[in-house]
Design an enzyme around this catalytic site. Structure first.
Site, PDB file in Angstrom:
ATOM      1  N   LEU A  27       0.742  -1.177   0.062  1.00 42.00           N
ATOM      2  CA  LEU A  27       0.066  -0.132  -0.067  1.00 42.00           C
ATOM      3  C   LEU A  27       1.017   1.307  -0.169  1.00 42.00           C
ATOM      4  O   LEU A  27       0.149   2.385  -0.170  1.00 42.00           O
ATOM      5  CB  LEU A  27      -0.789  -0.024   1.170  1.00 42.00           C
ATOM      6  CG  LEU A  27      -2.394  -0.644   0.964  1.00 42.00           C
ATOM      7  CD1 LEU A  27      -3.133  -0.355   2.010  1.00 42.00           C
ATOM      8  CD2 LEU A  27      -2.986  -0.073  -0.297  1.00 42.00           C
ATOM      9  N   SER A  28       2.175   1.190   0.102  1.00 46.22           N
ATOM     10  CA  SER A  28       2.973   2.233   0.282  1.00 46.22           C
ATOM     11  C   SER A  28       3.630   2.385  -1.180  1.00 46.22           C
ATOM     12  O   SER A  28       4.583   1.482  -1.594  1.00 46.22           O
ATOM     13  CB  SER A  28       3.974   1.859   1.088  1.00 46.22           C
ATOM     14  OG  SER A  28       5.052   2.972   0.903  1.00 46.22           O
ATOM     15  N   PRO A  29       3.360   3.421  -2.147  1.00 49.59           N
ATOM     16  CA  PRO A  29       4.001   3.582  -3.365  1.00 49.59           C
ATOM     17  C   PRO A  29       5.618   3.960  -3.276  1.00 49.59           C
ATOM     18  O   PRO A  29       6.359   3.423  -4.195  1.00 49.59           O
ATOM     19  CB  PRO A  29       3.318   4.892  -3.975  1.00 49.59           C
ATOM     20  CG  PRO A  29       2.718   5.591  -2.794  1.00 49.59           C
ATOM     21  CD  PRO A  29       2.441   4.509  -1.809  1.00 49.59           C
TER      22      PRO A  29
END
Length: 183
Positions: A15-17
């Site tokens: 979920l962390s670009p």
């Protein structure tokens, strides 16, 4: 004689670009910098208290436990779904689609999906996330370099130039020439 690979741990959540950026850069530099990259799926929610990727991160933890060689491809496909194609990664059918697109058989993926609620998978994800916190993580990605008996924690995907300096290596940008020629 080639020196033994140096160990780097990358704690990340799909979920962390920014985790994705760090992941791709470190995967590209594995051979160039002679590093043993240990991928450590972690739950950013436990660190930042807000995430929707619990199922995906448990699935990646199960992949790491049973099919660690598939972890890089499945992680990349989950990132592609959520950040490149704006597709879901929280529903079981979405996770299965990502795993299959990454090259995992339907049977393998289904078997792993059935294990995401087991104590073994939950505990492993919790332990990995706790390990990131013990290194001082306050977000993701976190890269931990183990060099000459010392541990160095770097936060963020924009710290690769500093990592190169720690390793005594040359930073050639996010897509080094050897990789760029293959693209």
């Amino acid at each position: 004689m080639t020196a033994a690979p140096r160990t780097l741990e990358l704690f990340y959540d799909v979920l962390s670009p920014y985790s994705w950026l760090g992941f791709e850069v470190l995967c590209r530099y594995k051979k160039l910098w002679n590093i043993n990259l240990q991928l450590r799926p972690s739950l950013i929610a436990a660190i930042m208290k807000d995430s929707g990727s619990l199922s995906a991160m448990r699935f990646l933890t199960a992949v790491n436990l049973e099919h660690p060689k598939m972890l890089e491809k499945v992680s990349r496909e989950l990132w592609m779904r959520v950040w490149s194609r704006d597709e879901d990664i929280s529903e079981p059918k979405s996770i299965l689609a990502a795993a299959e697109k990454a090259g995992m058989s339907t049977e393998q993926a289904q078997g792993l999906l059935e294990k995401i609620s087991t104590p073994k998978v939950k505990n492993e994800l919790r332990d990995t996330t706790n390990a990131a916190c013990k290194y001082g993580a306050f977000g993701l990605p976190v890269t931990v370099a183990h060099l000459d008996g010392q541990t160095h924690m770097l936060f963020g995907s924009d710290r690769m130039e500093l990592l190169a300096h720690l390793l005594g290596e040359k930073w050639m940008g996010p897509v080094p020439p050897a990789i760029n020629a293959k693209i």
